[in-house]
Design a protein around this motif. Sequence first.
Motif, PDB file in Angstrom:
ATOM      1  N   LEU A  18      70.662  48.993 -32.101  1.00  0.00           N
ATOM      2  CA  LEU A  18      70.290  50.064 -31.175  1.00  0.00           C
ATOM      3  C   LEU A  18      69.038  49.717 -30.369  1.00  0.00           C
ATOM      4  CD1 LEU A  18      70.789  53.277 -33.340  1.00  0.00           C
ATOM      5  CD2 LEU A  18      72.405  52.189 -31.778  1.00  0.00           C
ATOM      6  N   PHE A  19      68.186  48.873 -30.946  1.00  0.00           N
ATOM      7  CA  PHE A  19      66.904  48.582 -30.313  1.00  0.00           C
ATOM      8  C   PHE A  19      66.803  47.128 -29.869  1.00  0.00           C
ATOM      9  CE2 PHE A  19      66.472  52.016 -33.405  1.00  0.00           C
ATOM     10  CZ  PHE A  19      66.011  53.033 -32.586  1.00  0.00           C
ATOM     11  N   ALA A  20      67.942  46.478 -29.750  1.00  0.00           N
ATOM     12  CA  ALA A  20      67.968  45.113 -29.235  1.00  0.00           C
ATOM     13  C   ALA A  20      67.540  45.116 -27.765  1.00  0.00           C
ATOM     14  CB  ALA A  20      69.369  44.527 -29.379  1.00  0.00           C
ATOM     15  N   PRO A  21      67.048  43.984 -27.253  1.00  0.00           N
ATOM     16  CA  PRO A  21      66.546  43.955 -25.869  1.00  0.00           C
ATOM     17  C   PRO A  21      67.560  44.393 -24.828  1.00  0.00           C
ATOM     18  CG  PRO A  21      65.875  41.979 -27.057  1.00  0.00           C
ATOM     19  CD  PRO A  21      66.821  42.703 -27.953  1.00  0.00           C
ATOM     20  N   GLU A  22      68.855  44.169 -25.067  1.00  0.00           N
ATOM     21  CA  GLU A  22      69.854  44.521 -24.054  1.00  0.00           C
ATOM     22  C   GLU A  22      70.277  45.993 -24.126  1.00  0.00           C
ATOM     23  OE1 GLU A  22      71.968  42.642 -27.607  1.00  0.00           O
ATOM     24  OE2 GLU A  22      70.166  42.282 -26.390  1.00  0.00           O
ATOM     25  N   SER A  23      69.790  46.753 -25.100  1.00  0.00           N
ATOM     26  CA  SER A  23      70.124  48.172 -25.176  1.00  0.00           C
ATOM     27  C   SER A  23      69.308  48.953 -24.154  1.00  0.00           C
ATOM     28  CB  SER A  23      69.877  48.708 -26.583  1.00  0.00           C
ATOM     29  OG  SER A  23      68.500  48.627 -26.901  1.00  0.00           O
ATOM     30  N   LEU A  24      69.725  50.197 -23.891  1.00  0.00           N
ATOM     31  CA  LEU A  24      69.091  51.023 -22.869  1.00  0.00           C
ATOM     32  C   LEU A  24      68.513  52.279 -23.513  1.00  0.00           C
ATOM     33  CD1 LEU A  24      71.913  50.800 -20.166  1.00  0.00           C
ATOM     34  CD2 LEU A  24      69.823  49.448 -20.276  1.00  0.00           C
ATOM     35  N   ALA A  25      67.347  52.712 -23.025  1.00  0.00           N
ATOM     36  CA  ALA A  25      66.678  53.897 -23.563  1.00  0.00           C
ATOM     37  C   ALA A  25      66.540  54.965 -22.500  1.00  0.00           C
ATOM     38  CB  ALA A  25      65.294  53.527 -24.099  1.00  0.00           C
ATOM     39  N   GLU A  26      66.647  56.228 -22.920  1.00  0.00           N
ATOM     40  CA  GLU A  26      66.440  57.379 -22.031  1.00  0.00           C
ATOM     41  C   GLU A  26      67.276  57.228 -20.754  1.00  0.00           C
ATOM     42  OE1 GLU A  26      64.669  60.059 -23.048  1.00  0.00           O
ATOM     43  OE2 GLU A  26      64.431  58.962 -24.930  1.00  0.00           O
ATOM     44  N   VAL A  27      68.566  57.176 -20.914  1.00  0.00           N
ATOM     45  CA  VAL A  27      69.494  56.916 -19.806  1.00  0.00           C
ATOM     46  C   VAL A  27      69.920  58.240 -19.179  1.00  0.00           C
ATOM     47  CG1 VAL A  27      71.678  55.864 -19.126  1.00  0.00           C
ATOM     48  CG2 VAL A  27      70.313  54.848 -20.963  1.00  0.00           C
ATOM     49  N   GLU A  28      69.589  58.428 -17.914  1.00  0.00           N
ATOM     50  CA  GLU A  28      70.035  59.618 -17.193  1.00  0.00           C
ATOM     51  C   GLU A  28      71.500  59.452 -16.807  1.00  0.00           C
ATOM     52  OE1 GLU A  28      67.484  60.436 -13.930  1.00  0.00           O
ATOM     53  OE2 GLU A  28      65.683  60.614 -15.160  1.00  0.00           O
ATOM     54  N   ILE A  29      72.277  60.518 -16.958  1.00  0.00           N
ATOM     55  CA  ILE A  29      73.713  60.445 -16.694  1.00  0.00           C
ATOM     56  C   ILE A  29      74.172  61.713 -15.995  1.00  0.00           C
ATOM     57  CG2 ILE A  29      74.241  61.347 -19.000  1.00  0.00           C
ATOM     58  CD1 ILE A  29      76.822  59.707 -18.934  1.00  0.00           C
ATOM     59  N   VAL A  30      75.109  61.572 -15.085  1.00  0.00           N
ATOM     60  CA  VAL A  30      75.752  62.718 -14.447  1.00  0.00           C
ATOM     61  C   VAL A  30      77.256  62.551 -14.574  1.00  0.00           C
ATOM     62  CG1 VAL A  30      73.893  63.133 -12.809  1.00  0.00           C
ATOM     63  CG2 VAL A  30      75.726  61.578 -12.196  1.00  0.00           C
ATOM     64  N   GLY A  31      77.965  63.643 -14.546  1.00  0.00           N
ATOM     65  CA  GLY A  31      79.418  63.600 -14.647  1.00  0.00           C
ATOM     66  C   GLY A  31      79.992  64.965 -14.348  1.00  0.00           C
ATOM     67  N   GLN A  32      81.268  65.100 -14.616  1.00  0.00           N
ATOM     68  CA  GLN A  32      81.980  66.344 -14.375  1.00  0.00           C
ATOM     69  C   GLN A  32      82.627  66.781 -15.685  1.00  0.00           C
ATOM     70  OE1 GLN A  32      81.810  67.500 -11.247  1.00  0.00           O
ATOM     71  NE2 GLN A  32      83.097  69.313 -11.350  1.00  0.00           N
ATOM     72  N   VAL A  33      82.306  67.981 -16.124  1.00  0.00           N
ATOM     73  CA  VAL A  33      82.907  68.537 -17.336  1.00  0.00           C
ATOM     74  C   VAL A  33      83.704  69.756 -16.922  1.00  0.00           C
ATOM     75  CG1 VAL A  33      82.491  69.525 -19.614  1.00  0.00           C
ATOM     76  CG2 VAL A  33      81.058  67.659 -18.785  1.00  0.00           C
ATOM     77  N   GLY A  34      85.011  69.627 -16.898  1.00  0.00           N
ATOM     78  CA  GLY A  34      85.836  70.699 -16.361  1.00  0.00           C
ATOM     79  C   GLY A  34      85.560  70.852 -14.878  1.00  0.00           C
ATOM     80  N   ALA A  35      85.237  72.068 -14.459  1.00  0.00           N
ATOM     81  CA  ALA A  35      84.962  72.328 -13.044  1.00  0.00           C
ATOM     82  C   ALA A  35      83.475  72.255 -12.724  1.00  0.00           C
ATOM     83  CB  ALA A  35      85.503  73.715 -12.669  1.00  0.00           C
ATOM     84  N   ARG A  36      82.651  71.896 -13.707  1.00  0.00           N
ATOM     85  CA  ARG A  36      81.199  71.966 -13.500  1.00  0.00           C
ATOM     86  C   ARG A  36      80.570  70.579 -13.508  1.00  0.00           C
ATOM     87  NH1 ARG A  36      78.836  76.326 -17.616  1.00  0.00           N
ATOM     88  NH2 ARG A  36      76.963  75.883 -16.384  1.00  0.00           N
ATOM     89  N   PRO A  37      79.610  70.343 -12.616  1.00  0.00           N
ATOM     90  CA  PRO A  37      78.842  69.101 -12.692  1.00  0.00           C
ATOM     91  C   PRO A  37      77.910  69.150 -13.890  1.00  0.00           C
ATOM     92  CG  PRO A  37      77.928  70.528 -11.001  1.00  0.00           C
ATOM     93  CD  PRO A  37      79.185  71.206 -11.495  1.00  0.00           C
ATOM     94  N   MET A  38      77.632  67.981 -14.464  1.00  0.00           N
ATOM     95  CA  MET A  38      76.811  67.913 -15.665  1.00  0.00           C
ATOM     96  C   MET A  38      75.763  66.827 -15.485  1.00  0.00           C
ATOM     97  SD  MET A  38      77.419  66.293 -19.330  1.00  0.00           S
ATOM     98  CE  MET A  38      76.512  64.897 -18.672  1.00  0.00           C
TER      99      MET A  38
END
Length: 358
Positions: free
Chosen positions: A253-273
């Motif tokens: 989980l903490f290897a150099p190639e892992s990512l921390a505090e990743v912001e994400i957007v998507g669509q859940v049903g009819a709502r943006p998330m």
Amino acid sequence: VELKRELDNASPMLRVMTVHGAKGLEAPIVILPDTADPKSQDKAEVVDIAGRAAWKARAGQNPAPLQDALDARAARRAEEDARLLYVAMTRAESWLIVAGAGDMKKPENWYLRVSEGLRLAGAERIDTPTGPGMRHAFGAWPVAAEPQADTAKAPVLLPQALWQAAPHPPARPNPLRPSDLGGAKALPGEAGLDEDLALRLGTGLHLLLEHLPHWPRETWDMRAARLLDHAEDAARLLPEAIAVLENPDLAMLFAPESLAEVEIVGQVGARPMSGVIDRLVVTPDHVLAVDYKSNRVVPGSTDAVPEGLMRQMGAYLVALEQVFPDRRVEMALLWTATARLVRLPDAALRAALARAGA
């Protein structure tokens, strides 16, 4: 329809252009529709001081050389803004309409600068369908080569689009936050902490798990004290963070190639998330998303994970599947109190999301 920049001036079509894009062009009527208070455009954090880069501090806390460089940069920005206003105003052949809505607090905004210029030029005050205004005129409106007898004396009226109220835009669903889907976030018996303190400790633990892996182990005590605002927080949280970071089962989980505090957007049903994933491990065929949980009462099995956490992770699952459609997405919770990673079944997450009505 693709509108070329060299569109013939006599065309009846309306051109919507930026000021930069309008350079060198003219039109009989030019409208500047939004000239109210602009937001500050100086978002650069690095400042050039005599060829050396310096990091900008908070307002009022910059040393004199840095503040001088910022003031010079602001002056150049103001000069460019004035040049843009000149370009915008001189695109009109016969009629320039300057409009604005909202707050008019900053004296340097285009609306107030034009208004002051009109006042000094002796403009007359007029009433318009949208409120009081000012009008400055001279000369005569260009006459068509062969005016029609029955319309030659007709008054010049504002186009309907300038005074008729625009229709309301269609209603949009409110953005969804995975943490706001309802359901319990903790098991019965969880020790009650003051809400502000709990939030501060949770934020502090996230900071330690995000930043400490980048530094040598022998510096962690010093780094923790600098990362956290309260010395007692470092003493309280550092042992828990170390237990997680030194657990060999969690090393990936903490290897150099892992990512921390990743912001994400998507669509859940009819709502943006939108949301933030604490840790993300991405491989060519697999994605593992991990959320830290500092609950003191840790579930003994996945069936006992609180409903609110399942709903939250279900929303992240759906969003990540949209980002990585060609990879298997897996969700997990990391219980920091026991330094244990628990992987969550997809079916249970989707069922929890359905119970949330999302």
